[in-house]
Design an enzyme around this catalytic site. Structure first.
Site, PDB file in Angstrom:
ATOM      1  N   ARG A  62      33.126  13.081  22.216  1.00 42.26           N
ATOM      2  CA  ARG A  62      34.058  12.019  22.487  1.00 42.26           C
ATOM      3  C   ARG A  62      33.459  10.993  23.437  1.00 42.26           C
ATOM      4  NH1 ARG A  62      38.458  15.116  24.094  1.00 42.26           N
ATOM      5  NH2 ARG A  62      38.628  16.163  22.108  1.00 42.26           N
ATOM      6  N   ASN A  78      45.669  14.490  25.259  1.00 39.95           N
ATOM      7  CA  ASN A  78      44.595  15.354  25.730  1.00 39.95           C
ATOM      8  C   ASN A  78      44.692  15.682  27.215  1.00 39.95           C
ATOM      9  OD1 ASN A  78      43.171  13.204  23.579  1.00 39.95           O
ATOM     10  ND2 ASN A  78      42.991  15.396  23.113  1.00 39.95           N
ATOM     11  N   ILE A  84      42.659  18.596  31.570  1.00 40.94           N
ATOM     12  CA  ILE A  84      42.101  17.664  30.603  1.00 40.94           C
ATOM     13  C   ILE A  84      41.335  18.410  29.516  1.00 40.94           C
ATOM     14  CG2 ILE A  84      40.513  15.713  30.314  1.00 40.94           C
ATOM     15  CD1 ILE A  84      40.878  15.413  33.500  1.00 40.94           C
ATOM     16  N   CYS A  85      41.549  17.987  28.266  1.00 43.24           N
ATOM     17  CA  CYS A  85      40.750  18.557  27.181  1.00 43.24           C
ATOM     18  C   CYS A  85      39.703  17.525  26.782  1.00 43.24           C
ATOM     19  CB  CYS A  85      41.636  18.888  25.983  1.00 43.24           C
ATOM     20  SG  CYS A  85      40.716  19.543  24.598  1.00 43.24           S
ATOM     21  N   LEU A  86      38.475  17.752  27.216  1.00 49.72           N
ATOM     22  CA  LEU A  86      37.392  16.828  26.903  1.00 49.72           C
ATOM     23  C   LEU A  86      36.112  17.632  26.750  1.00 49.72           C
ATOM     24  CD1 LEU A  86      36.487  13.827  26.660  1.00 49.72           C
ATOM     25  CD2 LEU A  86      36.034  13.881  29.114  1.00 49.72           C
TER      26      LEU A  86
END
Ligand SMILES: [Zn+2]
Ligand SMILES: [Zn+2]
Ligand SMILES: [Zn+2]
Ligand SMILES: [Zn+2]
Ligand SMILES: [Zn+2]
Ligand SMILES: [Zn+2]
Lengths: 563, 221
Positions: free
Chosen positions: A149, B79, B87-89
């Site tokens: 991302r 997210n 946090i979803c990263l």
């Protein structure tokens, strides 16, 4: 490499069993010579396999490494690539040689990229000091790219380009500044064929953290979005001064290999590095008739089941039934907790009695009432033919009419089996404690009698046997709980009763006080009883195993593999 | 000097010297291993005008293990957990690389606000809202920005200013009429909001969920 037609292309876990078995046999004979000759499991003079035993081989980490190396050499020679390259490709494809050959023939570049040997769009421009992965993989665009991302459609402000600048090592006044630790005093740098250069101490910290913290052996380059994976020689160079981490890395490789092979299993005991090979227990059908209990070469105590996750001997019960029983015990743990308590009340005088040995023959200190710890019934009856301590009277559950009494009866029925299961487990633990006492006794005996050290070993042997048989007995209760009523179950319970009675008698004998006068007689008695108990245990194991093979056992619930 | 300390100190001072990025990193106490990062919500998003704070913990094995970050400022985003700020990263997990920095990671968080990834959500309810009606989602996100991140909120239509008591209905991204309808049946307002939010009673979904189902849930809750 012939019998894999039935497996789908996607099944990369599949492994050619036949060929692997040959490999294991080769190394197996070599490993036997290195093993402790006292370990009777690998003793060439070991008696013929019993019906309740399976054929298996214990492999040291070294032996498994040899198997791995053979696979790597094989791929290396047919592809004409370096060993490290072959190793990465095999690790990527989960050690499925056939699948790898097929994929490599189909598209070598894609395989090289996916295995982290070459990079997409950017193959190494020149060979790197002596070690370059053979790469015909130039300029290919196939192969997975790391999705991230980070590649946001519109990175705000100017930050993004700045990050990318870091990827080229900043050189100020000809001095190397490591882009990770910002240290300009580091003199030693390392890089893979991607030329992403970092200082050695950063590489070390990175590899150490991957190997130690994450238990990861697939270690990619530290640079952002670089998909190269560190080959063994690179890791070895990074860990030159850190043998412990290098050893752990190699152990991780072995674990990865073992995990990919259906006929291999890593010893589950903590910090043990042995592997067991048990090719016959790979199929599901064999697990409905055999119990593949194995022991690793490191210690006779490292006993585990090859077919399931139970880290102990669950013979004579097959894995599926053992699993059901353990689940049942877990689900009902609250109801049954009270059973585990170490104290009970005497049923005659109500004084509190504590159990502190493995023996179930209790005598109330106050009123001298002799009773059975398990059923609380008078002990006098236990030696007779109508002894019924192990058998559950099913009448109550059959007579139960309404839901409430049915559920009470079913709980009672469960508690009958659980009670005995838990009791043998507890007695087993107490018998382990008995070891220390036994050692002391053995020393005493040496002093008070003319018996030699060898001659007093009978006590230790007896304790060992009691522990072993209590394990069998535990599981017979787990099994009996699921056995359909009828003749077969009754015969099963006859054998169970005979073993149980013998074990209780031996248990009592070894806990009795030692009188120097009668020590010789005691020795004879204990030795004879041990032999008898051993025989009774084998009868239970053998007959149950035979029953599984003949499909004689009928269950009161659906059992996997028995439709 | 300890390599981790040198690296973090350098990162903090680099960030201080770089005025162009609008990203700031400050110490919480005296330890350089517990920090607060701050940045502005990206323009042209529901987070525009907001100022976001992020809690930063530097683990022992940094930079070889990823930095730990979570939003301190409440954020309405698929997210980001609306409750905890987690946090979803990917780069905070397995895609972390030791060459990434605190600043580059904060920039990635800023980019995350521009481009939600509802198929890999941290907050499933928010993600559902996003998938059902993007415009309704954005309205709620804007409301949150205004309520929690100091956003001006000029684009929030008809929801009233968030300076006063916060509007629970707007906060949950629901329609006032829907909430009032079930309230009129005698159910508690907070309960109604809770159930409608859980059922994702928004946009085209409203037609899919019949009243009995809602009442059922209300009775159960
Ligand atoms: Zn460095
Ligand atoms: Zn690289
Ligand atoms: Zn072992
Ligand atoms: Zn098993
Ligand atoms: Zn008594
Ligand atoms: Zn009894």
């Amino acid at each position: 490499m012939s019998s894999n037609d039935e497996y789908s292309d996607e099944d990369i876990e599949y492994y050619d069993e036949d060929e692997d078995m040959e490999d294991i046999d080769d190394v197996g004979s070599a490993s036997e010579m290195e093993l402790d000759p006292l370990n009777d499991l690998n003793d060439p003079t070991r008696p013929q396999r019993k019906i309740f035993e399976v054929e298996y081989e214990s492999l040291s980490q070294n032996d498994v490494e040899k198997l791995m190396r053979a696979d790597i050499e094989y791929i290396s020679s047919i592809f004409g690539v370096e060993m490290d390259t072959a190793s990465l490709m095999l690790r990527w494809i989960n050690w499925n040689k056939e699948k790898l050959i097929e994929k490599y023939m189909d598209n070598a570049n894609a395989v090289l990229m996916a295995s982290g040997i070459t990079q997409a769009d950017k193959a190494p421009e020149r060979a790197h000091a002596g070690r370059s992965p053979s790469s015909s993989a130039h300029q290919s665009s196939i192969g997975p790219r790391r999705s991230s991302r980070r590649i946001a459609p519109e990175p705000p402000k100017s930050g993004k380009t700045k990050i990318l600048e870091r990827l080229t090592p900043p050189i100020e006044d000809g001095k190397f500044i490591c882009p990770i630790c910002f240290d300009d005093t580091q003199t030693e740098t390392l890089n893979m064929t991607c030329f992403h250069k970092f200082c050695k101490s950063c590489w070390h910290a990175y590899v150490e953290s991957k190997v130690r913290t994450e238990a990861e052996s697939w270690i990619s380059c530290m640079a952002e979005d670089c998909s190269l994976v560190a080959p063994d020689y690179f890791i070895e160079g990074v860990l030159k001064e850190d043998k412990a981490t290098w050893d752990r890395f190699q152990e991780l490789l072995v674990r990865h290999f073992v995990g990919a092979m259906p006929n291999l299993k890593y010893c589950p005991y903590p910090s043990c590095t042995y592997t067991v090979s048990c090719p016959v227990s790979v199929s599901k059908t064999s697990l409905s008739s055999t119990v593949p209990i194995v022991t690793c070469g490191a210690s006779a105590a490292h006993k585990f089941c090859f077919g399931c996750h139970v880290d102990s001997d669950h013979r004579p019960v097959i894995c599926a039934v053992a699993k059901m029983w353990l689940q049942k015990c877990r689900d009902d743990s609250e109801t049954a907790n009270w059973i585990k308590s170490n104290t009970k009340e005497c049923s005659k005088c109500q004084s509190t009695i504590e159990k502190n040995g493995g023996c179930n023959h209790m005598t109330c200190k106050k009123c001298k009432y002799e009773f059975c710890w398990v059923c609380m019934g008078p002990w006098s009856e236990h030696g007779t033919s109508w002894y019924n301590c192990n058998r559950y009277d099913e009448k109550a559950s059959v007579d139960a009419r309404d839901a409430q009494s049915r559920s009470r009866a079913s709980l009672e029925r469960y508690l009958h089996y659980y009670n005995r299961w838990a009791n043998h487990e507890q007695s087993k633990k107490l018998s382990v404690e008995l070891y220390a006492k036994t050692e002391k006794k053995m020393e005493e005996m040496q002093i008070t009698s003319e018996l030699s050290w060898i001659e007093v070993q009978f006590m230790k042997k007896a304790v060992d046997e009691v522990i072993k048989c209590r394990t069998t007995l535990m599981w017979t209760y787990g099994m009996a709980y699921y056995l359909e009523r009828g003749n077969e179950k009754e015969l099963f319970e006859d054998n169970q009763r005979d073993l149980e009675r013998a074990v209780e008698e031996l248990s009592e004998l070894i806990e009795s006080p030692i009188d120097p006068e009668v020590i010789k007689t005691l020795r004879q008695k204990v030795t004879d009883k041990t032999v008898y108990v051993q025989k009774r245990n084998e009868i239970v194991l053998e007959d149950t195993a035979k029953g599984f093979m003949d499909r004689r056992w009928k269950w009161n619930v659906p059992v996997e593999g028995y439709d | 000097m300890d390599a981790r300390l040198r690296r973090v100190n350098k990162e903090i001072s680099d960030c201080k010297n770089d005025k162009s990025s609008n990203i700031s990193i400050d110490l919480v106490d005296n330890s350089p291993f517990h920090l607060i990062g701050e940045f502005d919500g990206p323009e042209g998003t529901p987070y525009e005008g907001g100022h976001f704070k992020v809690d930063i913990i530097i683990p022992e094995s940094y930079p070889f293990q990823p930095v730990k970050m979570k939003f301190i400022t409440k954020v309405y985003h698929p997210n980001v957990s609306s409750a905890s700020g987690a946090i979803c990263l990917d780069i905070l997990k397995d895609a972390w690389s030791p060459v990434l920095t605190l600043k580059s990671t904060l920039i990635s968080l800023q980019s995350l606000l521009c481009s939600p990834e509802p198929r890999d959500p941290q907050d499933a309810e928010v993600a559902k809202h996003y998938m059902t009606s993007k415009s309704s989602f954005e309205e709620t996100a804007r409301y949150w920005t205004q309520a929690y991140a100091g956003g001006s909120g000029k684009e929030v239509r008809g929801k009233g200013r968030a300076d006063g008591p916060r509007d629970e209905i707007a906060m949950a991204g629901l329609e006032r009429a829907h909430v009032e309808k079930f309230q009129a049946m005698g159910f508690d307002r907070t309960k109604v909001i809770d159930v409608l939010r859980r059922l994702n009673y928004r946009g085209a979904n409203v037609a899919q969920i019949n009243d009995d189902k809602v009442v059922d849930e209300l009775i159960k809750s």
